[in-house]
Design an enzyme around this catalytic site. Structure first.
Site, PDB file in Angstrom:
ATOM      1  N   PRO A  93       0.760  -1.119  -0.153  1.00 55.87           N
ATOM      2  CA  PRO A  93      -0.088   0.060   0.061  1.00 55.87           C
ATOM      3  C   PRO A  93       0.823   1.219   0.016  1.00 55.87           C
ATOM      4  O   PRO A  93       0.233   2.470  -0.291  1.00 55.87           O
ATOM      5  CB  PRO A  93      -0.727  -0.340   1.250  1.00 55.87           C
ATOM      6  CG  PRO A  93      -0.139  -1.143   2.093  1.00 55.87           C
ATOM      7  CD  PRO A  93       0.615  -2.088   1.279  1.00 55.87           C
ATOM      8  N   GLU A 121       1.954  -8.171   8.981  1.00 55.29           N
ATOM      9  CA  GLU A 121       2.200  -6.715   8.905  1.00 55.29           C
ATOM     10  C   GLU A 121       3.106  -5.984   7.849  1.00 55.29           C
ATOM     11  O   GLU A 121       3.286  -4.696   7.515  1.00 55.29           O
ATOM     12  CB  GLU A 121       2.955  -6.266  10.278  1.00 55.29           C
ATOM     13  CG  GLU A 121       2.193  -5.917  11.579  1.00 55.29           C
ATOM     14  CD  GLU A 121       1.005  -5.133  11.358  1.00 55.29           C
ATOM     15  OE1 GLU A 121       1.379  -3.948  10.910  1.00 55.29           O
ATOM     16  OE2 GLU A 121      -0.187  -5.562  11.387  1.00 55.29           O
ATOM     17  N   ARG A 159      -4.416  -7.876 -20.156  1.00 56.00           N
ATOM     18  CA  ARG A 159      -5.009  -7.127 -21.433  1.00 56.00           C
ATOM     19  C   ARG A 159      -4.652  -6.515 -22.571  1.00 56.00           C
ATOM     20  O   ARG A 159      -5.101  -6.083 -23.504  1.00 56.00           O
ATOM     21  CB  ARG A 159      -6.279  -6.903 -20.668  1.00 56.00           C
ATOM     22  CG  ARG A 159      -6.276  -5.786 -19.911  1.00 56.00           C
ATOM     23  CD  ARG A 159      -7.595  -5.485 -19.403  1.00 56.00           C
ATOM     24  NE  ARG A 159      -8.509  -4.648 -19.990  1.00 56.00           N
ATOM     25  CZ  ARG A 159      -9.482  -5.127 -20.513  1.00 56.00           C
ATOM     26  NH1 ARG A 159     -10.009  -6.414 -20.342  1.00 56.00           N
ATOM     27  NH2 ARG A 159     -10.081  -4.582 -21.399  1.00 56.00           N
ATOM     28  N   ASP A 174     -11.247   1.658 -24.168  1.00 58.02           N
ATOM     29  CA  ASP A 174     -11.697   1.340 -22.513  1.00 58.02           C
ATOM     30  C   ASP A 174     -11.286   2.714 -21.831  1.00 58.02           C
ATOM     31  O   ASP A 174     -10.603   3.694 -22.337  1.00 58.02           O
ATOM     32  CB  ASP A 174     -10.849   0.312 -21.883  1.00 58.02           C
ATOM     33  CG  ASP A 174     -11.362  -1.123 -22.211  1.00 58.02           C
ATOM     34  OD1 ASP A 174     -12.383  -1.064 -22.506  1.00 58.02           O
ATOM     35  OD2 ASP A 174     -10.572  -2.069 -22.204  1.00 58.02           O
TER      36      ASP A 174
HETATM   37  N1  SAM Z   1       1.450  -2.860   7.647  1.00 60.31           N
HETATM   38  C1  SAM Z   1       1.395  -2.494   6.301  1.00 60.31           C
HETATM   39  C2  SAM Z   1       1.034  -1.083   6.059  1.00 60.31           C
HETATM   40  O1  SAM Z   1       0.112  -0.409   6.746  1.00 60.31           O
HETATM   41  O2  SAM Z   1       1.523  -0.457   5.045  1.00 60.31           O
HETATM   42  C3  SAM Z   1       0.254  -3.307   5.576  1.00 60.31           C
HETATM   43  C4  SAM Z   1       0.434  -4.503   5.363  1.00 60.31           C
HETATM   44  S1  SAM Z   1      -1.203  -5.577   4.628  1.00 60.31           S
HETATM   45  C5  SAM Z   1      -1.839  -6.050   6.028  1.00 60.31           C
HETATM   46  C6  SAM Z   1      -0.289  -7.020   4.178  1.00 60.31           C
HETATM   47  C7  SAM Z   1       0.221  -7.032   2.761  1.00 60.31           C
HETATM   48  O3  SAM Z   1      -0.878  -6.949   1.895  1.00 60.31           O
HETATM   49  C8  SAM Z   1       1.318  -6.035   2.368  1.00 60.31           C
HETATM   50  O4  SAM Z   1       2.620  -6.376   2.550  1.00 60.31           O
HETATM   51  C9  SAM Z   1       0.994  -6.192   0.725  1.00 60.31           C
HETATM   52  O5  SAM Z   1       1.998  -7.124   0.093  1.00 60.31           O
HETATM   53  C10 SAM Z   1      -0.465  -6.314   0.801  1.00 60.31           C
HETATM   54  N2  SAM Z   1      -1.188  -5.107   0.358  1.00 60.31           N
HETATM   55  C11 SAM Z   1      -2.243  -4.580   1.422  1.00 60.31           C
HETATM   56  N3  SAM Z   1      -2.726  -3.479   0.729  1.00 60.31           N
HETATM   57  C12 SAM Z   1      -2.218  -3.247  -0.565  1.00 60.31           C
HETATM   58  C13 SAM Z   1      -2.437  -2.333  -1.456  1.00 60.31           C
HETATM   59  N4  SAM Z   1      -3.176  -1.248  -1.443  1.00 60.31           N
HETATM   60  N5  SAM Z   1      -1.628  -2.396  -2.624  1.00 60.31           N
HETATM   61  C14 SAM Z   1      -0.735  -3.509  -2.676  1.00 60.31           C
HETATM   62  N6  SAM Z   1      -0.542  -4.420  -1.770  1.00 60.31           N
HETATM   63  C15 SAM Z   1      -1.043  -4.321  -0.668  1.00 60.31           C
END
Ligand code: SAM
Length: 246
Positions: A93, A121, A159, A174
């Site tokens: 994220p 996490e 795609r 698109d």
């Molecule tokens: N503690 C992290 C933070 O707040 O940035 C979030 C960890 S999340 C619970 C677990 C995993 O989900 C991350 O390591 C990532 O690979 C994936 N993930 C969660 N949200 C995501 C997003 N918006 N985009 C890409 N990957 C995501």
């Protein structure tokens, strides 16, 4: 013949990919030899007897953190399975937002992608620093793991591969394709199919009259109006959608 784009997915949940990616356009693209994907279970690389891949965070706090060693060994081993250098991508994220232009640049420039799906996490920062992946986010919200983001990214790329869409489908029409004034990215126009009337609602006359130029003009106008109403930010700068790619 051109080699298929190779995508390696490193994950703790390898079994969830095939039911999604094996269907529809991604499944068809694989059958057509445009793409292939392989999942690898990071847990297989744990060098401890309980196959542990995560541990408690230094400094305390909730949750678990994915350890450096299993992921590092997994990346090294998977990368050695093909001589083509892989573009490493970590789904997080905290990464750059995934947009149509991200997908376009990856579809155009990659022969091989290595996607890392985190969990818990997140991942020990030191292995992220050592791997130097491109970091990509699918939006400003937090999911439980990187698996769904990895599938989103794969679908958005596949795609766009030449030949992935059938004759009647075109990515260039698109939403978010480069089709607007000044190279802006517009939302798609509304679409209609049979019957001509449904629950008292009719289809716009222009679509029934058979004048291709008028249909084209009407659709383009609808795209601009929709974008102005729903996503004015896309029209705000003439540069929207024309940013440089690496
Ligand atoms: N503690 C992290 C933070 O707040 O940035 C979030 C960890 S999340 C619970 C677990 C995993 O989900 C991350 O390591 C990532 O690979 C994936 N993930 C969660 N949200 C995501 C997003 N918006 N985009 C890409 N990957 C995501």
């Amino acid at each position: 013949m051109h080699r298929p784009l190779r995508i390696d997915i490193l994950t703790l949940f390898p079994e969830i990919f095939e039911p999604v990616l094996g269907a529809s356009i991604t499944g068809r693209a694989r059958k057509a030899g445009l793409v292939e994907w392989f999942t690898t279970d990071i847990r297989r690389y744990a060098d401890n007897k309980h196959n542990k891949v995560d541990d408690r965070p230094f400094g305390g706090g909730p949750g678990m953190v994915m350890m450096c060693q299993p992921l590092w060994d997994c990346v090294r081993d998977v990368e050695s399975q093909d001589e083509r250098p892989a573009t490493r991508v970590l789904l997080t994220p905290q990464g750059e937002p995934l947009t149509q232009s991200t997908a376009e640049s990856l579809a155009a420039s990659s022969e091989r992608l290595l996607l890392i799906a985190g969990h818990y996490e997140g991942i020990d920062e030191r292995v992220v620093e050592a791997l130097e992946p491109r970091e990509i986010s699918v939006g400003d919200y937090v999911l439980s793991g990187g698996e769904i983001p990895a599938m989103l990214l794969i679908d958005s790329i596949v795609r766009l591969l030449p030949g992935a869409l059938g004759h009647d489908e075109s990515a260039s029409e698109d939403s978010f394709a480069l089709s607007g004034p000044g190279g802006s990215r517009l939302l798609d126009c509304p679409h209609y199919t049979r019957p001509r009337e449904w629950q008292g609602r009719t289809v716009p006359e222009v679509l029934l009259a058979g004048d291709h130029q008028k249909v084209h003009d009407w659709r383009h106008q609808q795209m601009i109006e929709r974008t102005r109403a729903r996503r004015p930010d896309l029209l705000a700068g003439e540069q929207a959608g024309t940013e440089e790619h690496d």
